[in-house]
Enzyme design. Structure first.
Site, PDB file in Angstrom:
ATOM      1  N   TRP A  42       0.869  -1.271  -0.138  1.00  0.00           N
ATOM      2  CA  TRP A  42       0.032  -0.118  -0.074  1.00  0.00           C
ATOM      3  C   TRP A  42       0.802   1.229   0.040  1.00  0.00           C
ATOM      4  CZ3 TRP A  42       1.561   2.694   4.190  1.00  0.00           C
ATOM      5  CH2 TRP A  42       2.227   1.876   5.141  1.00  0.00           C
ATOM      6  N   CYS A  59      10.381   1.150   2.366  1.00  0.00           N
ATOM      7  CA  CYS A  59      11.043   0.006   2.788  1.00  0.00           C
ATOM      8  C   CYS A  59      12.879   0.647   2.819  1.00  0.00           C
ATOM      9  CB  CYS A  59      11.149  -1.051   1.829  1.00  0.00           C
ATOM     10  SG  CYS A  59      11.096  -0.712   0.108  1.00  0.00           S
ATOM     11  N   GLU A 108      11.057  -7.860  -3.463  1.00  0.00           N
ATOM     12  CA  GLU A 108      11.486  -6.564  -2.739  1.00  0.00           C
ATOM     13  C   GLU A 108      10.894  -6.629  -1.294  1.00  0.00           C
ATOM     14  OE1 GLU A 108      13.334  -4.623  -4.082  1.00  0.00           O
ATOM     15  OE2 GLU A 108      13.548  -5.022  -6.115  1.00  0.00           O
ATOM     16  N   LEU A 109      11.845  -6.831  -0.427  1.00  0.00           N
ATOM     17  CA  LEU A 109      11.053  -7.157   0.858  1.00  0.00           C
ATOM     18  C   LEU A 109      11.520  -5.818   1.957  1.00  0.00           C
ATOM     19  CD1 LEU A 109      11.717 -10.845   1.047  1.00  0.00           C
ATOM     20  CD2 LEU A 109       9.942  -9.725   0.149  1.00  0.00           C
ATOM     21  N   GLU A 116      12.237  -2.456  11.470  1.00  0.00           N
ATOM     22  CA  GLU A 116      11.801  -1.510  10.580  1.00  0.00           C
ATOM     23  C   GLU A 116      10.633  -0.742  11.310  1.00  0.00           C
ATOM     24  OE1 GLU A 116       9.946  -3.285   6.844  1.00  0.00           O
ATOM     25  OE2 GLU A 116      11.044  -1.527   5.646  1.00  0.00           O
ATOM     26  N   GLY A 123       6.749  -6.212  -0.514  1.00  0.00           N
ATOM     27  CA  GLY A 123       5.901  -6.527   0.724  1.00  0.00           C
ATOM     28  C   GLY A 123       7.058  -6.892   1.774  1.00  0.00           C
ATOM     29  N   LYS A 171      -2.309  -8.089  -8.196  1.00  0.00           N
ATOM     30  CA  LYS A 171      -3.096  -7.924  -7.020  1.00  0.00           C
ATOM     31  C   LYS A 171      -2.575  -6.878  -6.172  1.00  0.00           C
ATOM     32  CE  LYS A 171      -2.835  -9.025  -2.921  1.00  0.00           C
ATOM     33  NZ  LYS A 171      -3.595  -8.074  -2.207  1.00  0.00           N
ATOM     34  N   PRO A 172      -3.229  -5.828  -6.310  1.00  0.00           N
ATOM     35  CA  PRO A 172      -3.072  -4.538  -5.289  1.00  0.00           C
ATOM     36  C   PRO A 172      -3.227  -4.911  -4.021  1.00  0.00           C
ATOM     37  CG  PRO A 172      -4.926  -4.018  -6.259  1.00  0.00           C
ATOM     38  CD  PRO A 172      -4.533  -5.316  -6.797  1.00  0.00           C
TER      39      PRO A 172
HETATM   40  P1  ADP Z   1       2.751  -4.604   4.543  1.00  0.00           P
HETATM   41  O1  ADP Z   1       3.128  -4.797   5.653  1.00  0.00           O
HETATM   42  O2  ADP Z   1       3.475  -3.787   3.500  1.00  0.00           O
HETATM   43  O3  ADP Z   1       1.131  -4.770   4.395  1.00  0.00           O
HETATM   44  P2  ADP Z   1       2.517  -7.251   3.320  1.00  0.00           P
HETATM   45  O4  ADP Z   1       3.734  -8.160   3.091  1.00  0.00           O
HETATM   46  O5  ADP Z   1       1.509  -7.667   4.510  1.00  0.00           O
HETATM   47  O6  ADP Z   1       3.335  -6.078   3.634  1.00  0.00           O
HETATM   48  O7  ADP Z   1       1.636  -6.966   2.210  1.00  0.00           O
HETATM   49  C1  ADP Z   1       2.066  -6.672   0.858  1.00  0.00           C
HETATM   50  C2  ADP Z   1       1.123  -7.517  -0.014  1.00  0.00           C
HETATM   51  O8  ADP Z   1       1.102  -8.829   0.156  1.00  0.00           O
HETATM   52  C3  ADP Z   1      -0.117  -6.928   0.105  1.00  0.00           C
HETATM   53  O9  ADP Z   1      -0.659  -6.649  -1.321  1.00  0.00           O
HETATM   54  C4  ADP Z   1      -1.054  -8.230   0.810  1.00  0.00           C
HETATM   55  O10 ADP Z   1      -2.372  -8.220   0.417  1.00  0.00           O
HETATM   56  C5  ADP Z   1      -0.261  -9.238   0.245  1.00  0.00           C
HETATM   57  N1  ADP Z   1      -0.293 -10.324   1.056  1.00  0.00           N
HETATM   58  C6  ADP Z   1      -0.388 -10.424   2.563  1.00  0.00           C
HETATM   59  N2  ADP Z   1      -0.370 -11.833   2.862  1.00  0.00           N
HETATM   60  C7  ADP Z   1      -0.339 -12.538   1.870  1.00  0.00           C
HETATM   61  C8  ADP Z   1      -0.320 -13.897   1.630  1.00  0.00           C
HETATM   62  N3  ADP Z   1      -0.355 -14.755   2.579  1.00  0.00           N
HETATM   63  N4  ADP Z   1      -0.145 -14.250   0.326  1.00  0.00           N
HETATM   64  C9  ADP Z   1      -0.236 -13.620  -0.655  1.00  0.00           C
HETATM   65  N5  ADP Z   1      -0.188 -12.303  -0.831  1.00  0.00           N
HETATM   66  C10 ADP Z   1      -0.374 -11.901   0.568  1.00  0.00           C
END
Ligand code: ADP
Length: 474
Positions: free
Chosen positions: A147, A280, A246-247, A378, A224, A171-172
């Site tokens: 987001w 990040c 990209e983590l 973080e 994410g 998938k956003p």
């Molecule tokens: P943040 O802490 O930035 O929200 P996330 O890694 O939780 O980071 O989320 C980044 C993206 O990964 C979002 O689009 C979220 O919907 C998606 N996401 C979260 N959990 C899962 C999962 N188990 N499988 C696939 N996508 C996921």
């Protein structure tokens, strides 16, 4: 705004009800998107697979022309796109418009760069043989994005994928899908053929499960958290899924005693407080050499005090709300923990909650040490902890003492000291006297648990290409 899925060239509503999207600056409902899941993800992947032969067979010049139309439309609409982005994500409008321009820069870069996806002819070891190496698109690409950059994270994946000849399913993030809907509307208007790009909103786990298991998917590109990145990597392991990840980061910022202090303060403010500290690559730990500690700290405090917190749509606001309650509580927890362990709050340190809107004052903490949460995790918020150091090598050791390796920054006017520090840092992105290094033409990505692969630059295109070696016997 009512968003829909975009599957095979159709805007559709299907799934288990809708997901509400809220404005983090005031908690108001701003729109909905369908709560899709496995079924929608499967349909989108099948559409992308069906569209792949025709799209990949186009010349790169044809694909680039469509991409450049998309680029132009983004810039034409940068203000209204910026407003949508600020409304669902919270960042100041100026930053949001900047993000649209930054997104567009990836599109034009990759539209151009794909024209140079050269293969090569290699001298053979037998007179009747020829060796060819060629580059081909990997195939159907699926993307999952966060987001904090609702437009840029999609653009910097979708642009190189399309330029390379791949088809795409996005998938956003559930918090910010409306900007994605607008990007897709403009891509459709630019003439991207049906099925080539698809957008699915909804249940992350269900969609992620299909993304990592469907036999037509050839590549997953994800931005994410490290935690979710590892889940996706494990899920994709059985299929040996090609991944770009990209983590998270834990960016150090080192200020040496010969730094131009004003430049360093400017760089720290730019890196630390951009997007309210929710990137990040935001500086998380600030290491300052002892002899300039006082001067630097005073100047950073002064610059930080000037930053205005509020609704990102209000003029002059530098820091918008945090994305949600969880984000806010984490920041508060980090500050409380630091204070308990001996840090001093020089400015800020407090949050402000208005109903469902969570703001945090930009904060400078003195006397930070490595026992504090803020120096180990973080923070994802506007908190700048300052810790003192004496020797250059000590700063590098402290900077590298983390499982992350995304971005690191340092400030010095001395070429040889800077060079030694730069070479010693285990980080994928280094800002030397620069708090804002990210650009479309440079490779962005991390070492260690910050991920795999690079986005942007030549590497960003390579991520969507397969290398094929052909040995020809005549
Ligand atoms: P943040 O802490 O930035 O929200 P996330 O890694 O939780 O980071 O989320 C980044 C993206 O990964 C979002 O689009 C979220 O919907 C998606 N996401 C979260 N959990 C899962 C999962 N188990 N499988 C696939 N996508 C996921």
């Amino acid at each position: 705004m009512k968003g829909k899925h975009f599957i095979n060239g159709q805007w559709i509503e299907s799934g288990d009800g809708v997901i509400d999207v809220y404005n983090p600056a005031n908690g108001e409902l701003v729109g909905t998107v369908p709560n899709g899941g496995e079924e929608e993800a499967t349909r989108a992947i099948e559409a992308a697979a069906a569209a792949f032969p025709e799209w990949s067979a186009k010349t790169v010049y044809e694909r680039a022309e469509i991409l450049m139309k998309w680029h132009d439309l983004l810039l034409e609409h940068k203000e209204d796109l910026g407003k949508t982005l600020t409304t669902e994500m919270g960042k100041p409008l100026k930053e949001a418009i900047g993000e649209i321009q930054y997104s567009a820069s990836f599109i034009s870069w990759f539209a151009e760069e794909a024209k140079r996806s050269y293969g090569r002819l290699v001298p053979a070891s037998a007179p009747d043989k020829r060796i060819q190496v060629l580059k081909q698109p990997v195939g159907v690409v699926v993307s999952i994005t966060p987001w904090n950059f609702p437009a840029a994270m999609i653009a910097r994946k979708m642009a190189p994928a399309l330029a390379a000849g791949c088809t795409f399913v996005s998938k956003p993030a559930e918090q910010t899908p409306l900007t994605a809907v607008r990007l897709f509307e403009l891509a459709e208007e630019a003439g991207v053929p049906k099925g080539v790009i698809n957008l699915v909103t909804g249940d992350a786990k269900g969609i992620g499960g299909v993304f990592t298991s469907h036999p037509s998917v050839r590549k997953l590109t994800f931005t994410g958290s490290t935690e979710v990145g590892k889940i996706l990597m494990k899920q994709g392991a059985d299929r040996m899924l090609n991944l770009s990840l990209e983590l998270g980061g834990q960016a150090p910022m080192i200020v040496l005693d010969d730094a131009d202090i004003d430049k360093a303060v400017e760089g720290v403010v730019a890196s630390k407080f951009r997007n309210a500290g929710q990137t990040c690559v935001c500086g998380n730990r600030i290491f300052v050499q002892r002899s300039i500690l006082e001067t630097f700290t005073e100047k950073l405090k002064e610059a930080t005090t000037k930053l205005k917190v509020g609704n990102g749509l209000t003029e002059d606001v530098n820091i918008g709300p945090l994305i949600d309650k969880d984000g806010y509580e984490k920041v508060q927890r980090h500050v409380n923990d630091a204070v308990e362990k001996g840090a001093t709050v020089l400015t800020g340190g407090e949050g402000q909650v208005n109903g469902d809107a969570y703001f945090f004052q930009p904060t400078v903490l003195a006397n930070a040490n490595t026992d504090m949460l803020v120096m180990n995790e973080e923070t994802f918020g506007p908190v700048a902890p300052i810790m003192v150091f004496d020797e250059d090598h000590e700063a590098v050791r402290l900077a590298n003492d983390t499982r992350f390796g995304l971005a690191a920054y340092f400030f010095t006017e001395n070429l040889s000291r800077g060079n030694a520090i730069m070479e010693g840092l285990d980080y994928g992105i280094i800002g030397w006297n620069d708090g804002a290094p990210s650009v479309a033409q440079a490779p962005f990505g991390g070492m260690k648990e910050s991920g795999l692969g690079r986005e942007g630059g030549v590497e960003g295109l390579e991520a969507f290409l397969e290398t094929k070696y052909v040995s020809i016997k005549m």
